[in-house]
Design a protein around this motif. Structure first.
Motif, PDB file in Angstrom:
ATOM      1  N   ARG A 195       0.825  -1.205   0.000  1.00 25.55           N
ATOM      2  CA  ARG A 195       0.000   0.000   0.000  1.00 25.55           C
ATOM      3  C   ARG A 195       0.864   1.262   0.000  1.00 25.55           C
ATOM      4  NH1 ARG A 195      -5.686  -0.885   2.159  1.00 25.55           N
ATOM      5  NH2 ARG A 195      -5.993  -3.107   1.886  1.00 25.55           N
ATOM      6  N   ILE A 196       1.954   1.226   0.774  1.00 28.99           N
ATOM      7  CA  ILE A 196       2.843   2.392   0.818  1.00 28.99           C
ATOM      8  C   ILE A 196       3.563   2.549  -0.520  1.00 28.99           C
ATOM      9  CG2 ILE A 196       4.910   3.335   1.915  1.00 28.99           C
ATOM     10  CD1 ILE A 196       3.945   2.063   4.531  1.00 28.99           C
ATOM     11  N   ALA A 197       4.001   1.429  -1.106  1.00 27.54           N
ATOM     12  CA  ALA A 197       4.644   1.495  -2.423  1.00 27.54           C
ATOM     13  C   ALA A 197       3.687   2.079  -3.454  1.00 27.54           C
ATOM     14  CB  ALA A 197       5.106   0.100  -2.845  1.00 27.54           C
ATOM     15  N   TYR A 198       2.429   1.660  -3.414  1.00 30.06           N
ATOM     16  CA  TYR A 198       1.401   2.181  -4.323  1.00 30.06           C
ATOM     17  C   TYR A 198       1.221   3.678  -4.106  1.00 30.06           C
ATOM     18  CZ  TYR A 198      -3.256   3.041  -6.278  1.00 30.06           C
ATOM     19  OH  TYR A 198      -4.322   3.551  -6.981  1.00 30.06           O
ATOM     20  N   LYS A 199       1.156   4.098  -2.837  1.00 31.75           N
ATOM     21  CA  LYS A 199       0.927   5.514  -2.502  1.00 31.75           C
ATOM     22  C   LYS A 199       1.999   6.410  -3.104  1.00 31.75           C
ATOM     23  CE  LYS A 199      -0.604   6.920   1.555  1.00 31.75           C
ATOM     24  NZ  LYS A 199      -0.717   7.262   2.999  1.00 31.75           N
ATOM     25  N   PHE A 200       3.260   5.945  -3.099  1.00 37.17           N
ATOM     26  CA  PHE A 200       4.368   6.783  -3.555  1.00 37.17           C
ATOM     27  C   PHE A 200       4.869   6.416  -4.952  1.00 37.17           C
ATOM     28  CE2 PHE A 200       4.334   7.379   1.001  1.00 37.17           C
ATOM     29  CZ  PHE A 200       4.477   8.761   1.108  1.00 37.17           C
ATOM     30  N   GLY A 201       4.137   5.526  -5.630  1.00 42.63           N
ATOM     31  CA  GLY A 201       4.454   5.226  -7.017  1.00 42.63           C
ATOM     32  C   GLY A 201       5.742   4.481  -7.239  1.00 42.63           C
ATOM     33  N   ILE A 202       6.133   3.607  -6.275  1.00 43.72           N
ATOM     34  CA  ILE A 202       7.336   2.798  -6.423  1.00 43.72           C
ATOM     35  C   ILE A 202       6.981   1.336  -6.210  1.00 43.72           C
ATOM     36  CG2 ILE A 202       8.916   4.628  -5.721  1.00 43.72           C
ATOM     37  CD1 ILE A 202       8.986   3.422  -2.929  1.00 43.72           C
ATOM     38  N   SER A 203       7.957   0.451  -6.392  1.00 46.22           N
ATOM     39  CA  SER A 203       7.728  -0.969  -6.159  1.00 46.22           C
ATOM     40  C   SER A 203       8.077  -1.315  -4.715  1.00 46.22           C
ATOM     41  CB  SER A 203       8.584  -1.815  -7.110  1.00 46.22           C
ATOM     42  OG  SER A 203       9.953  -1.705  -6.736  1.00 46.22           O
ATOM     43  N   VAL A 204       7.649  -2.496  -4.279  1.00 45.90           N
ATOM     44  CA  VAL A 204       7.994  -2.966  -2.938  1.00 45.90           C
ATOM     45  C   VAL A 204       9.505  -3.133  -2.816  1.00 45.90           C
ATOM     46  CG1 VAL A 204       7.725  -4.846  -1.287  1.00 45.90           C
ATOM     47  CG2 VAL A 204       5.761  -4.082  -2.603  1.00 45.90           C
ATOM     48  N   SER A 205      10.143  -3.639  -3.872  1.00 43.93           N
ATOM     49  CA  SER A 205      11.599  -3.808  -3.853  1.00 43.93           C
ATOM     50  C   SER A 205      12.306  -2.474  -3.649  1.00 43.93           C
ATOM     51  CB  SER A 205      12.079  -4.461  -5.150  1.00 43.93           C
ATOM     52  OG  SER A 205      11.563  -5.757  -5.283  1.00 43.93           O
ATOM     53  N   GLU A 206      11.819  -1.431  -4.317  1.00 48.91           N
ATOM     54  CA  GLU A 206      12.433  -0.113  -4.161  1.00 48.91           C
ATOM     55  C   GLU A 206      12.202   0.435  -2.757  1.00 48.91           C
ATOM     56  OE1 GLU A 206      12.364   1.819  -8.596  1.00 48.91           O
ATOM     57  OE2 GLU A 206      10.440   1.520  -7.616  1.00 48.91           O
ATOM     58  N   LEU A 207      11.015   0.175  -2.193  1.00 50.87           N
ATOM     59  CA  LEU A 207      10.748   0.595  -0.819  1.00 50.87           C
ATOM     60  C   LEU A 207      11.696  -0.112   0.145  1.00 50.87           C
ATOM     61  CD1 LEU A 207       8.894   2.218   1.120  1.00 50.87           C
ATOM     62  CD2 LEU A 207       7.452   0.161   1.271  1.00 50.87           C
ATOM     63  N   GLU A 208      11.939  -1.396  -0.092  1.00 45.96           N
ATOM     64  CA  GLU A 208      12.852  -2.157   0.764  1.00 45.96           C
ATOM     65  C   GLU A 208      14.291  -1.669   0.590  1.00 45.96           C
ATOM     66  OE1 GLU A 208      10.367  -6.374   0.989  1.00 45.96           O
ATOM     67  OE2 GLU A 208      11.927  -6.104  -0.527  1.00 45.96           O
ATOM     68  N   ASP A 209      14.668  -1.279  -0.634  1.00 46.37           N
ATOM     69  CA  ASP A 209      16.016  -0.749  -0.858  1.00 46.37           C
ATOM     70  C   ASP A 209      16.224   0.563  -0.112  1.00 46.37           C
ATOM     71  OD1 ASP A 209      16.802  -2.840  -2.430  1.00 46.37           O
ATOM     72  OD2 ASP A 209      16.314  -1.867  -4.327  1.00 46.37           O
ATOM     73  N   LEU A 210      15.173   1.377  -0.042  1.00 44.59           N
ATOM     74  CA  LEU A 210      15.265   2.647   0.673  1.00 44.59           C
ATOM     75  C   LEU A 210      15.291   2.455   2.181  1.00 44.59           C
ATOM     76  CD1 LEU A 210      12.778   4.887  -1.367  1.00 44.59           C
ATOM     77  CD2 LEU A 210      15.257   5.101  -1.275  1.00 44.59           C
ATOM     78  N   ASN A 211      14.831   1.269   2.638  1.00 45.12           N
ATOM     79  CA  ASN A 211      14.729   1.011   4.075  1.00 45.12           C
ATOM     80  C   ASN A 211      15.295  -0.370   4.404  1.00 45.12           C
ATOM     81  OD1 ASN A 211      12.767   3.360   5.081  1.00 45.12           O
ATOM     82  ND2 ASN A 211      11.998   2.601   3.122  1.00 45.12           N
ATOM     83  N   PRO A 212      16.631  -0.541   4.335  1.00 44.48           N
ATOM     84  CA  PRO A 212      17.234  -1.863   4.526  1.00 44.48           C
ATOM     85  C   PRO A 212      17.004  -2.452   5.912  1.00 44.48           C
ATOM     86  CG  PRO A 212      18.917  -0.149   4.481  1.00 44.48           C
ATOM     87  CD  PRO A 212      17.640   0.494   4.054  1.00 44.48           C
ATOM     88  N   ASN A 213      16.691  -1.603   6.911  1.00 43.95           N
ATOM     89  CA  ASN A 213      16.464  -2.106   8.271  1.00 43.95           C
ATOM     90  C   ASN A 213      14.982  -2.194   8.612  1.00 43.95           C
ATOM     91  OD1 ASN A 213      19.272  -2.244   8.839  1.00 43.95           O
ATOM     92  ND2 ASN A 213      19.304  -0.035   9.180  1.00 43.95           N
ATOM     93  N   MET A 214      14.134  -2.115   7.609  1.00 41.60           N
ATOM     94  CA  MET A 214      12.694  -2.172   7.828  1.00 41.60           C
ATOM     95  C   MET A 214      12.282  -3.566   8.303  1.00 41.60           C
ATOM     96  SD  MET A 214       9.699  -1.208   5.056  1.00 41.60           S
ATOM     97  CE  MET A 214      10.495  -2.179   3.781  1.00 41.60           C
ATOM     98  N   ASN A 215      11.370  -3.623   9.279  1.00 37.24           N
ATOM     99  CA  ASN A 215      10.864  -4.905   9.762  1.00 37.24           C
ATOM    100  C   ASN A 215      10.091  -5.615   8.666  1.00 37.24           C
ATOM    101  OD1 ASN A 215      11.864  -4.572  12.400  1.00 37.24           O
ATOM    102  ND2 ASN A 215      10.062  -3.371  12.987  1.00 37.24           N
ATOM    103  N   GLU A 216      10.085  -6.948   8.717  1.00 38.45           N
ATOM    104  CA  GLU A 216       9.330  -7.723   7.737  1.00 38.45           C
ATOM    105  C   GLU A 216       7.853  -7.355   7.787  1.00 38.45           C
ATOM    106  OE1 GLU A 216       8.466 -10.039   4.682  1.00 38.45           O
ATOM    107  OE2 GLU A 216      10.491  -9.656   5.412  1.00 38.45           O
ATOM    108  N   VAL A 217       7.321  -7.199   8.981  1.00 35.81           N
ATOM    109  CA  VAL A 217       5.944  -6.749   9.174  1.00 35.81           C
ATOM    110  C   VAL A 217       6.008  -5.343   9.750  1.00 35.81           C
ATOM    111  CG1 VAL A 217       3.738  -7.188  10.291  1.00 35.81           C
ATOM    112  CG2 VAL A 217       5.180  -9.114   9.604  1.00 35.81           C
ATOM    113  N   ILE A 218       5.653  -4.342   8.954  1.00 34.81           N
ATOM    114  CA  ILE A 218       5.735  -2.971   9.441  1.00 34.81           C
ATOM    115  C   ILE A 218       4.524  -2.651  10.300  1.00 34.81           C
ATOM    116  CG2 ILE A 218       7.167  -2.151   7.551  1.00 34.81           C
ATOM    117  CD1 ILE A 218       4.718  -1.103   6.171  1.00 34.81           C
TER     118      ILE A 218
END
Length: 646
Positions: free
Chosen positions: A167-190
């Motif tokens: 949903r966040i990737a959709y909101k900002f027009g990026i892919s989930v992979s790109e969101l994960e690249d921007l946040n390497p320490n992001m929890n698996e379940v946010i």
């Protein structure tokens, strides 16, 4: 000692074989030489990446950041087109005598300046009125047109309730992979309240999220026709839900808004059982396969003339021992493939576990006609090889590591951790209505454990105690009394989520004490790390608790006849290690797939699942178009053996 001596001698012979066949070789790559005064943050802004991206490819930079050192810079995930910006430069002043009825407004309009600019040049105007006959200084400017880029490409975003990655990737027009690249320490379940890095777009450009819809990320090479079968939605329906599709077309990585009924349909498709494929029946391509094996043998550190010294190095160097075990498995796979009529031209390269040597290997050798490259092990070296060979579509096999980026020519043989967790969760959920669930967690895994608790309504969560003196520090223990009256007659599933070996050891020991009479405790975890392999943990306790976990590999079945194991035991007198088995499985699977199709890409559709001694493989394409193994096992401890759980 005789058996170990035989193994070391075999490894020495392996080293000698490699030394005779070893070659040298690299590529052009985006590199940045650190200039005086530059920081990681400054360099990140220059290349439109985050500091996390730079540290991921240059781990030494965290503690050893020096001027003139060379950094590997990844491609930017942020679109930041140049914008035209006008600036004005003061060139001088001219004089103006105020006439009757003239005002500050009329004078600024006459000379094309602002009221503020006029007052700055004539400071008395801040406090005095304009009078006829006053002499004013009129500032003169010239306009400079320049192209500039945005300086702040990333901003902070706070996760809202009911928002997930898609949903966040959709909101900002990026892919989930790109969101994960921007946040390497992001929890698996946010969780709501988490702070994430997101593209710095205007608030008006953010897409609204609707709770009544699901969201789907388009895979590489997916078409509207393919999505019709997967989502049961026509192109017109998808365009109606996602108007941008009409102008941009369908692109890999874009996140689409879809009805929740379609989301359910996807889950059913992904979780469907796939039968194991016997590639022996499909062998048609018997051309000699040209394979490169790139491993860190570090032969420059070994004196092959001194057997004792070589023995000591193998014995004391864990990495070398792993590499040589893997190499032996590769050679055994080549022999097995030869018996099936598949011949191989294998060339071995020593990367020395150094990216500069890997670059040299790429520069001095032509890999364009290779059927595949296995390795290297080091993350940076692997990335360089995969990137360099992408243009020639040479498959690069990540055999022992997970690459930073899965390029279109990469085959990642190790499944993602999130797949292991999901597999284990689905396995338990299949029985969750018949059992009670207890979750025991340390503080570092609190957020993930709270999210896990939501998956099992009515489950109990027990967190480790805090230090009495420092209330912010985890003491890594629970009281025995906290488990009393928790376990009722019947089956109880206990999730133990920790990375601390002492905490794991004490909890497992306590659980074993409650596993009596009519109470059956089944131990499991979503993240099996080294904490469960501590020497302080008794395998008898793990067997008593029937410890279940998701795994990349399984132990081979000793009850079945196994020619590979039999041959290895005959040669060395011991059971092959998991690294020997992995070298064998990956190489034999590679050769079998190459012999069953024109190339590895054609032989790696997501309906082809193969299984060998201890590993199985089923590849699907990820966001970048590369291939990631989706085949995992659920295994359990049973009578001091680790067997596949059915």
């Amino acid at each position: 000692m005789g058996i170990k001596s035989n193994i070391y001698m075999k490894h020495i012979l392996t080293i000698l074989l490699i030394a005779f066949t070893i070659g040298l070789s690299a590529q052009n790559y985006v590199e940045h030489k650190v200039q005086p005064g530059e920081t990681v943050e400054i360099i990140a802004k220059k290349y439109l990446v985050t500091p996390f991206d730079i540290y991921a490819l240059n781990p030494d930079a965290k503690n050893n950041f020096k001027t003139h050192s060379v950094l590997i810079i990844p491609n930017s995930k942020i679109k930041n087109e140049p914008i035209v910006e006008n600036s004005r430069e003061l060139t001088g002043y001219k004089s103006h005598k105020v006439k009757r009825k003239e005002t500050i407004y009329s004078i600024t309009k006459q000379y094309g300046i602002s009221e503020e600019e006029l007052k700055k040049a004539n400071r008395r105007l801040y406090s005095e009125n304009l009078i006829k006959g006053d002499k004013l200084r009129i500032p003169q400017y010239r306009t400079i047109i320049s192209k500039q880029t945005l300086s702040n490409t990333v901003k902070k975003y706070t996760v809202q309730p009911s928002e997930g990655k898609w949903r966040i990737a959709y909101k900002f027009g990026i892919s989930v992979s790109e969101l994960e690249d921007l946040n390497p320490n992001m929890n698996e379940v946010i969780q709501p309240g988490d702070t994430l890095n997101v593209p710095n777009i205007e608030d008006t450009d953010e897409k609204p999220i609707e709770a009544s819809y699901g969201y789907y990320e388009v895979l590489p090479k997916e078409t509207f026709y393919g999505l019709k079968g997967k989502l049961n939605l026509t192109q017109e329906q998808l365009e109606q839900l996602n108007p941008d599709l009409k102008t941009s077309g369908l692109k890999a990585g874009m996140v689409l808004k879809i009805p929740q009924s379609s989301e359910t349909r996807i889950a059913a498709t992904i979780n469907s059982n796939i039968n194991t494929t016997d590639l022996k029946r499909n062998l048609t391509n018997f051309k000699t396969k040209k394979i490169a094996l790139m491993m860190p043998y570090q032969l420059h550190k070994i004196d092959v003339d001194s057997v004792e010294e070589a023995k000591d190095r193998i014995k004391n160097n864990k990495l070398l021992s792993i590499v040589l075990d893997f190499h032996v498995g590769v050679l055994m796979a080549l022999d097995s493939a030869k018996q099936l009529g598949i011949s191989t031209n294998l060339k071995v390269f020593d990367t020395r576990y150094h990216s500069a040597i890997t670059s040299k290997l790429l520069a001095e050798n032509d890999f364009s006609d290779y059927d595949a490259v296995i390795g290297p092990m080091q993350e940076e070296s692997f990335d360089r090889v995969a990137s360099a060979l992408k243009g020639d579509r040479v498959p690069v096999i990540a055999a022992m590591n997970k690459p930073k980026q899965v390029y279109s020519n990469v085959f990642q043989t190790l499944p993602e951790d999130k797949l292991l967790r999901k597999t284990m969760l689905d396995f338990i959920k299949a029985d969750s209505l018949k059992v009670q669930v207890v979750i025991i967690s340390d503080r570092a895994n609190k957020a993930d454990s709270e999210a896990l608790q939501k998956q099992f309504p009515g489950s109990k969560l027990i967190l480790s105690r805090l230090d009495k003196k420092n209330k912010t520090k985890d003491a890594f223990f629970i009281y025995h009394s906290e488990l009393q009256n928790v376990f009722k007659p019947g089956k109880t599933i206990v999730f133990l989520e920790t990375d601390n070996d002492s905490f794991a050891s004490s909890v497992i020991s306590m659980l074993n004490g409650f596993n009596v009479d009519k109470t059956e405790i089944i131990l499991t975890t979503l993240k099996k790390g080294k904490a469960f392999e501590s020497k302080d943990i008794d395998n008898i306790n793990l067997s008593n608790l029937k410890f279940h976990y998701a795994s990349v590999h399984r132990d081979y079945d000793e009850s079945k006849t196994n020619g590979f194991v039999k041959a290895y035991r005959k040669e060395y007198g011991v059971t092959p290690s998991k690294y020997v088995a992995r070298g064998f499985d990956i190489t034999l699977d590679l050769l079998m797939r190459l012999a069953s199709a024109e190339n590895l890409y054609e032989a790696s559709g997501d309906t082809v699942e193969t299984e060998y001694i201890e590993n199985k493989f089923r590849y699907t394409t990820d966001f970048f178009g590369g291939y990631v193994n989706q085949a995992v096992y659920v295994v359990k401890f049973d009578d001091l053996k680790v067997v596949e759980a059915k």
